[in-house]
Design a protein around this motif. Structure first.
Motif, PDB file in Angstrom:
ATOM      1  N   SER A 229       5.424  14.845  -1.944  1.00  0.00           N
ATOM      2  CA  SER A 229       5.621  13.793  -2.025  1.00  0.00           C
ATOM      3  C   SER A 229       5.450  12.378  -1.581  1.00  0.00           C
ATOM      4  O   SER A 229       4.565  11.316  -1.087  1.00  0.00           O
ATOM      5  N   ALA A 230       6.471  12.466  -0.660  1.00  0.00           N
ATOM      6  CA  ALA A 230       7.017  11.418   0.278  1.00  0.00           C
ATOM      7  C   ALA A 230       5.665  11.238   1.253  1.00  0.00           C
ATOM      8  O   ALA A 230       5.584   9.951   1.671  1.00  0.00           O
ATOM      9  N   LEU A 231       5.023  12.377   1.507  1.00  0.00           N
ATOM     10  CA  LEU A 231       4.625  12.554   2.950  1.00  0.00           C
ATOM     11  C   LEU A 231       3.474  12.319   2.098  1.00  0.00           C
ATOM     12  O   LEU A 231       2.852  11.684   3.328  1.00  0.00           O
ATOM     13  N   THR A 232       2.463  12.237   1.308  1.00  0.00           N
ATOM     14  CA  THR A 232       1.625  11.930   0.829  1.00  0.00           C
ATOM     15  C   THR A 232       1.603  10.882   0.543  1.00  0.00           C
ATOM     16  O   THR A 232       0.248  10.076   0.423  1.00  0.00           O
ATOM     17  N   VAL A 233       2.530  10.236  -0.140  1.00  0.00           N
ATOM     18  CA  VAL A 233       2.516   9.028  -0.437  1.00  0.00           C
ATOM     19  C   VAL A 233       2.737   7.355   0.828  1.00  0.00           C
ATOM     20  O   VAL A 233       1.772   6.796   0.340  1.00  0.00           O
ATOM     21  N   HIS A 234       2.974   8.358   1.515  1.00  0.00           N
ATOM     22  CA  HIS A 234       2.522   7.533   2.989  1.00  0.00           C
ATOM     23  C   HIS A 234       1.035   7.601   3.479  1.00  0.00           C
ATOM     24  O   HIS A 234       0.518   6.551   3.802  1.00  0.00           O
ATOM     25  N   SER A 235       0.654   8.377   3.258  1.00  0.00           N
ATOM     26  CA  SER A 235      -0.539   8.905   4.080  1.00  0.00           C
ATOM     27  C   SER A 235      -1.764   8.749   3.421  1.00  0.00           C
ATOM     28  O   SER A 235      -2.767   7.866   3.728  1.00  0.00           O
ATOM     29  N   ASP A 236      -1.762   8.801   2.198  1.00  0.00           N
ATOM     30  CA  ASP A 236      -2.429   8.351   0.835  1.00  0.00           C
ATOM     31  C   ASP A 236      -2.448   7.480  -0.221  1.00  0.00           C
ATOM     32  O   ASP A 236      -3.642   7.371  -0.967  1.00  0.00           O
ATOM     33  N   MET A 237      -1.175   7.062  -0.038  1.00  0.00           N
ATOM     34  CA  MET A 237      -1.601   5.605  -1.551  1.00  0.00           C
ATOM     35  C   MET A 237      -1.015   4.732  -1.062  1.00  0.00           C
ATOM     36  O   MET A 237      -1.003   4.383  -2.199  1.00  0.00           O
ATOM     37  N   SER A 238       0.000   4.744  -0.574  1.00  0.00           N
ATOM     38  CA  SER A 238       0.077   3.126   0.294  1.00  0.00           C
ATOM     39  C   SER A 238      -0.416   2.462   1.462  1.00  0.00           C
ATOM     40  O   SER A 238      -1.327   1.844   1.313  1.00  0.00           O
ATOM     41  N   ILE A 239      -0.573   3.599   2.724  1.00  0.00           N
ATOM     42  CA  ILE A 239      -1.467   2.922   3.835  1.00  0.00           C
ATOM     43  C   ILE A 239      -2.897   2.654   3.894  1.00  0.00           C
ATOM     44  O   ILE A 239      -3.217   1.833   4.118  1.00  0.00           O
ATOM     45  N   SER A 240      -3.291   3.700   2.883  1.00  0.00           N
ATOM     46  CA  SER A 240      -4.681   4.191   2.554  1.00  0.00           C
ATOM     47  C   SER A 240      -5.438   2.816   2.054  1.00  0.00           C
ATOM     48  O   SER A 240      -6.474   2.056   2.259  1.00  0.00           O
ATOM     49  N   HIS A 241      -4.264   1.926   1.189  1.00  0.00           N
ATOM     50  CA  HIS A 241      -5.257   0.157   0.977  1.00  0.00           C
ATOM     51  C   HIS A 241      -5.274  -0.846   2.339  1.00  0.00           C
ATOM     52  O   HIS A 241      -5.908  -1.287   1.706  1.00  0.00           O
ATOM     53  N   ILE A 242      -4.674  -0.211   3.038  1.00  0.00           N
ATOM     54  CA  ILE A 242      -4.759  -1.204   5.106  1.00  0.00           C
ATOM     55  C   ILE A 242      -5.853  -0.779   4.899  1.00  0.00           C
ATOM     56  O   ILE A 242      -6.291  -1.824   5.135  1.00  0.00           O
ATOM     57  N   ALA A 243      -5.679   0.938   5.236  1.00  0.00           N
ATOM     58  CA  ALA A 243      -7.222   1.006   5.473  1.00  0.00           C
ATOM     59  C   ALA A 243      -8.222   1.065   5.469  1.00  0.00           C
ATOM     60  O   ALA A 243      -9.334   0.769   5.575  1.00  0.00           O
ATOM     61  N   HIS A 244      -8.444   0.262   3.813  1.00  0.00           N
ATOM     62  CA  HIS A 244      -9.995  -0.034   2.668  1.00  0.00           C
ATOM     63  C   HIS A 244     -10.118  -1.652   2.492  1.00  0.00           C
ATOM     64  O   HIS A 244     -11.471  -1.308   3.373  1.00  0.00           O
ATOM     65  N   ARG A 245      -9.216  -1.929   2.876  1.00  0.00           N
ATOM     66  CA  ARG A 245      -8.939  -3.098   2.341  1.00  0.00           C
ATOM     67  C   ARG A 245      -8.203  -3.798   3.381  1.00  0.00           C
ATOM     68  O   ARG A 245      -8.653  -5.978   3.214  1.00  0.00           O
ATOM     69  N   GLY A 246      -8.027  -3.670   4.653  1.00  0.00           N
ATOM     70  CA  GLY A 246      -6.605  -4.386   5.573  1.00  0.00           C
ATOM     71  C   GLY A 246      -8.193  -5.507   6.047  1.00  0.00           C
ATOM     72  O   GLY A 246      -9.425  -4.764   6.340  1.00  0.00           O
ATOM     73  N   SER A 247      -7.697  -6.853   6.885  1.00  0.00           N
ATOM     74  CA  SER A 247      -8.510  -7.399   7.902  1.00  0.00           C
ATOM     75  C   SER A 247      -7.929  -6.956   8.669  1.00  0.00           C
ATOM     76  O   SER A 247      -7.500  -5.766   9.018  1.00  0.00           O
ATOM     77  N   PRO A 248      -9.185  -7.201  10.221  1.00  0.00           N
ATOM     78  CA  PRO A 248      -9.170  -6.401  11.385  1.00  0.00           C
ATOM     79  C   PRO A 248      -7.706  -6.215  11.764  1.00  0.00           C
ATOM     80  O   PRO A 248      -7.145  -5.650  12.948  1.00  0.00           O
ATOM     81  N   ALA A 249      -7.395  -7.745  11.733  1.00  0.00           N
ATOM     82  CA  ALA A 249      -6.313  -7.880  12.441  1.00  0.00           C
ATOM     83  C   ALA A 249      -4.753  -7.233  11.229  1.00  0.00           C
ATOM     84  O   ALA A 249      -4.150  -6.381  12.374  1.00  0.00           O
ATOM     85  N   GLN A 250      -5.366  -7.584  10.054  1.00  0.00           N
ATOM     86  CA  GLN A 250      -3.641  -6.242   9.304  1.00  0.00           C
ATOM     87  C   GLN A 250      -3.443  -4.618   9.688  1.00  0.00           C
ATOM     88  O   GLN A 250      -2.848  -3.879   9.958  1.00  0.00           O
TER      89      GLN A 250
END
Length: 386
Positions: free
Chosen positions: A93-114
């Motif tokens: 759970s800890a590893l997949t929350v990191h890879s697929d449930m939190s950081i994915s918000h930045i990957a999908h919606r973050g600005s280039p700088a973010q």
């Protein structure tokens, strides 16, 4: 040792089969021998994130230009399955929350700088992500959120609290949902923000002592006049509820993968046990009722896995999967309860002793009918689309 394998889907190409084999080997060599200690301390060493990150498994679905692998939803399924086959739900759970449930918000919606600022470290495991949506008074009811972010001349000021946050104690990058329009009702007026751990307005007020998933740290967070710069806003203002719901679809897909891997491991252990355990002058396996029970839960587990892969394929094809992943979350999590408790029952008294794998998996399984959307909420999502 029995290895319970489902029929291998033709959806996996050579790269994904390689990922599966490498994560399985990592789980066997770098998780299983040490995870009892992590269960006792309530945290996973940062070295585990770093090793998986160096192998390229923490950013498989993130953009290549920021250190990711540029892969699809099937990569998340393979990762979740193989991590959960370790039998340690807290680690998975800890590893997949990191890879697929939190950081994915930045990957999908973050600005280039973010993306440039956060994704390389996250993909490499140098920094760990947490998703902060649930509140003390609003679990599955995301629209009931009370945490507020107020615009100022310098950016934003965040006040409120979040609870049951995986990686909340030892995380570095917090993706926080907050209401930015106090006049908006329900799901409207919610936005997403990136909060760094070293922000002085962020306080970890409690680390929970949990029934299961004991190796993952779970915290309650408090935001006290937490000042954020303008570029901490993630995506568009007011679109947070949509972003959360969109990411929930992937979260529920990963839950299906966690269920699939855990079922496989529980069945493996139990088949081995009943073949060796003697009762009434013969192995338990020779009792038809025992074989039938295992055949029944294996059949249900195979159905969950098939639905998991179908949902991943639909996501990769860009299809709307709300109904299907809601089915998967509800059916998968409830099936897991049946599987692990059947396996515990067939272990007899030894299955009830703390420290045995099946006892731990039974405890770890319980949260999956609650977290990420309770079964009752998932069934309502299905019913709305019938």
């Amino acid at each position: 040792m029995t290895e319970f394998e489902f029929l291998e889907p033709d959806l996996l190409d050579e790269d994904l089969r390689m990922v599966r084999d490498q994560v399985r080997r990592f789980s066997r060599e770098r998780i299983v021998p040490f995870a009892d200690e992590w269960e006792a301390t309530g945290e996973i060493p940062r070295s585990v994130f770093l090793e998986l990150g160096q192998m390229g498994f923490l950013g498989m679905r993130h953009p290549v230009e920021y250190g990711g692998g540029g892969m699809g939803a099937l990569a998340s399924v393979v990762l979740g399955e193989e991590l959960s086959r370790s039998g340690y739900g807290g680690v998975a759970s800890a590893l997949t929350v990191h890879s697929d449930m939190s950081i994915s918000h930045i990957a999908h919606r973050g600005s280039p700088a973010q993306k440039q600022r956060y994704l390389p470290d996250a993909c490499a495991g140098r920094k760990v992500g947490a998703i902060c949506v649930t509140e003390p008074g609003a679990g599955s009811d995301v629209a009931g959120m009370r945490t507020r972010a107020v615009r100022t001349a310098e950016g934003w000021v965040l006040n409120g609290s979040k609870t049951f946050i995986t990686n909340g104690v030892h995380g570095d990058i917090y993706i926080v949902a907050a209401r930015t329009d106090p006049e908006a009702k329900g799901s409207r007026g919610i936005s997403m923000f990136i909060v760094d751990k070293d922000n002085p307005g962020l306080k970890v007020t409690r680390k929970f002592d949990k029934h299961g998933w004991r190796s993952s740290d779970t915290a309650e967070l408090f935001f006290d006049d937490l000042a954020l710069p303008p570029d901490a806003l993630l995506g568009e203002e007011g679109k947070g509820f949509y972003y959360i719901m969109s990411t929930f679809q992937n979260e529920r897909l990963v839950v299906g993968a966690l269920v699939s891997g855990t079922c496989a491991r529980a069945i493996e252990l139990t088949v081995d046990y009943v073949r060796q355990r003697q009762a009434f002058g013969k192995p338990l396996w020779d009792q038809q009722v025992v074989r039938n029970k295992l055949a029944w839960v294996a059949s249900k587990a195979a159905a969950v896995r098939a639905l998991t892969y179908q949902c991943a394929l639909m996501i990769d094809q860009g299809k709307d999967t709300v109904r299907e992943v809601s089915m998967l979350k509800a059916f998968g999590a409830e099936t897991l309860q049946e599987v692990v408790h059947t396996c515990l029952q067939l272990h007899g008294g030894s299955g009830y002793i703390i420290g045995t794998p099946v006892e731990r998996m039974a405890r770890d399984a319980r949260i999956l009918t609650i977290g990420g959307g309770a079964t009752e909420v998932m069934l309502e999502e299905v019913a709305k689309r019938m």
